[in-house]
Scaffold this active site. Structure first.
Site, mmCIF file in Angstrom:
data_model
loop_
_atom_site.group_PDB
_atom_site.id
_atom_site.type_symbol
_atom_site.label_atom_id
_atom_site.label_comp_id
_atom_site.label_asym_id
_atom_site.label_seq_id
_atom_site.Cartn_x
_atom_site.Cartn_y
_atom_site.Cartn_z
ATOM 1 N N ASP A 91 -10.294 5.209 2.066
ATOM 2 C CA ASP A 91 -10.200 4.088 1.133
ATOM 3 C C ASP A 91 -11.566 3.445 0.946
ATOM 4 O O ASP A 91 -12.462 3.573 1.786
ATOM 5 C CB ASP A 91 -9.164 3.061 1.589
ATOM 6 C CG ASP A 91 -9.541 2.361 2.887
ATOM 7 O OD1 ASP A 91 -10.039 3.042 3.807
ATOM 8 O OD2 ASP A 91 -9.328 1.131 2.989
ATOM 9 N N ASP A 122 -19.659 4.782 2.471
ATOM 10 C CA ASP A 122 -18.619 4.069 3.218
ATOM 11 C C ASP A 122 -17.244 4.350 2.602
ATOM 12 O O ASP A 122 -16.824 3.656 1.712
ATOM 13 C CB ASP A 122 -18.923 2.575 3.192
ATOM 14 C CG ASP A 122 -17.945 1.745 3.998
ATOM 15 O OD1 ASP A 122 -17.261 2.308 4.871
ATOM 16 O OD2 ASP A 122 -17.854 0.530 3.747
ATOM 17 N N GLU A 153 -8.893 1.019 6.101
ATOM 18 C CA GLU A 153 -9.976 0.353 6.827
ATOM 19 C C GLU A 153 -10.551 -0.817 6.048
ATOM 20 O O GLU A 153 -10.889 -1.845 6.623
ATOM 21 C CB GLU A 153 -11.078 1.371 7.155
ATOM 22 C CG GLU A 153 -12.092 0.885 8.188
ATOM 23 C CD GLU A 153 -13.199 0.019 7.604
ATOM 24 O OE1 GLU A 153 -13.849 -0.723 8.374
ATOM 25 O OE2 GLU A 153 -13.429 0.075 6.373
ATOM 26 N N GLU A 154 -10.644 -0.669 4.730
ATOM 27 C CA GLU A 154 -11.263 -1.724 3.922
ATOM 28 C C GLU A 154 -10.375 -2.962 3.781
ATOM 29 O O GLU A 154 -10.821 -3.979 3.244
ATOM 30 C CB GLU A 154 -11.645 -1.182 2.544
ATOM 31 C CG GLU A 154 -12.675 -0.060 2.573
ATOM 32 C CD GLU A 154 -14.043 -0.483 3.105
ATOM 33 O OE1 GLU A 154 -14.209 -1.643 3.507
ATOM 34 O OE2 GLU A 154 -14.940 0.376 3.130
#
Length: 450
Positions: A91, A122, A153-154
């Site tokens: 993500d 990223d 994760e974001e």
């Protein structure tokens, strides 16, 4: 063996580069409810890539309520060899206004030795690094490998803990490689050994029953926006030190970070003073920071000549390693309540937290990793702090307390602009990262037999 592995990595790199570009083209923004199909599509693509010569078993797991799909790929451990868990996430952050990018955010573009596009550094580069390392070993690495690629994760990895609990035995590893950080500069391999934590609050200030005419009532009746501004100003003293009581300051870092370099990388304008005191490393890695992330108030184009009745802000603390996020959030909330001026009504809502983390970067696994990365980069590894919080690190460390945790860069550096416009990946360092991880798997196999 070293030369053979170099050649193997060089052979797989063109295909891995193409795979990375394919991943970048999928706008897998986990924070966007409207991007659910793209998130799922990126998970499907990631699984497909690991099935192409990287892993022997690949699954897409969607068995935690409310979670985005997780890709789990594996190669069984040869007898007597350790198991390595490789982590990355598919993500990405929202791109924001495409007009302020130099090119389309989800269309990869190479320029000046860098690959531009949202997610390039990223953390789709982390996925590609794992693909390269495994394919260089022909999908049969000399150690056991479990690959975990998540899609949240974001947004703080909210369901990762539940996933680890559910699949704890399948994910157990001797070494965990989290490819989601950055090198201190191009050409210098870096392991992130400390991470700051996070504590957020939303504060709302009310001064009036409703907005009223600023000419008729201004001068005696306080408006909420001015009140909020005075409150937010109490978060720092005149030198820029954080004034919230009860926060911890960590141990000084031994890594040098020149102030002029920091100013250039952060884009600090000429004449603007830096906050706080001490070395740059102390201020951004081992000390607390307070930031006003957002303010809800009338916009300038919509402004009326009126006293604002209510105003709201989101305030964020970055916490030093060794602090406690729950206690720090309570301290921030207490500060906001205690410093609200003029008797204004205040409501503080405690929001997201992430615990800080310190890696014990000693032992045979780290020795093996330093040898592998030095061989790939031709330079010694530097240990550095991370100013940002990475919640999943503590999740893994708590789930597998005996595992060595390596936080590595898949080729990103301070100029990669992660989370910002024109995000990019330094391609030469990406290639070095792929080679380093391939070497690491071989080094860990040798280490395990000693």
């Amino acid at each position: 063996m070293s030369d053979d592995l170099r050649r193997a990595v060089q052979k797989v790199l063109p295909g891995v580069r193409a795979d990375l570009e394919a991943l970048i083209r999928v706008p897998s923004v986990s924070a966007d409810p409207g991007a659910t199909e793209d998130v799922s599509r990126c998970a499907q693509l990631t699984a497909q890539l690991f099935r192409a010569g990287a892993a022997q078993e690949v699954e897409i797991l969607d068995d935690v309520p409310g979670a985005r799909p997780v890709i789990l790929a594996s190669c069984p451990a040869p007898s007597g060899r350790p198991t390595v868990l490789l982590y990355a996430h598919y993500d990405v952050q929202p791109a924001g206004d495409p007009a302020i990018w130099s090119s389309r955010p989800f269309e990869p573009r190479e320029s000046g030795g860098r690959l531009y596009g949202r997610g390039s550094a990223d953390d789709k580069a982390g996925i590609a690094t794992h693909l390269a390392a495994l394919r260089a070993h022909g999908g049969r690495p000399p150690v056991g490998v479990v690959v975990l690629i998540e899609g949240e994760e974001e947004i703080g990895s909210p369901t990762l803990g539940a996933f680890l609990d559910r699949h704890r035995d399948r994910l157990a590893a001797d070494v965990i490689v989290l490819a989601d950080s950055e090198n201190i500069e191009v050409g210098v391999p870096s392991f992130t050994t400390t991470l700051r934590g996070l504590a957020n609050c939303v504060v709302e200030v009310r001064t009036l029953a409703e907005s009223v005419h600023s000419g008729t009532y201004g001068g005696a009746a306080p408006d909420a926006l001015t009140t909020l501004c005075r409150l937010l100003a109490t978060l720092h003293d005149d030198e820029g030190h954080v004034t919230v009581n009860g926060l911890t300051t960590g141990h000084p870092s031994r890594t040098d970070y020149p102030a002029e370099r920091f100013r250039a990388e952060a884009g600090v304008l000429d004449g603007v003073r830096l906050l706080g005191s001490g070395t740059i490393a102390e201020r951004i890695w081992t000390g607390p920071a307070a930031t006003v992330l957002a303010i809800d108030a009338p916009s300038v184009p919509e402004a009326a000549n009126a006293l604002t009745a209510t105003a709201r802000a989101k305030v964020s603390l970055r916490l030093a390693p060794g602090d406690n996020a729950i206690q720090a959030r309570a301290a921030l909330a207490r500060h906001l309540r205690d410093h609200t001026p003029w008797g204004a009504h205040v409501q503080v809502t405690e929001a997201e937290i992430a615990q800080p983390y310190t890696v014990d970067a000693r032992g045979p696994a780290f020795d093996a990793a330093r040898r592998a990365y030095k061989r790939a980069y031709g330079a010694d590894v530097v240990d550095l702090g991370g100013g940002g919080a990475i919640p999943f690190v503590a999740e893994f460390a708590n789930a597998y307390p005996k595992a060595a945790v390596l936080i590595t860069s898949p080729g990103g550096d301070p100029a990669s602009r992660a989370h910002s416009t024109d995000e990019n990946l330094h391609l030469a360092d990406f290639e070095r990262a792929c080679l380093a991880e391939a070497f690491l798997l071989a080094e860990l196999a040798d280490w395990s037999t000693k």
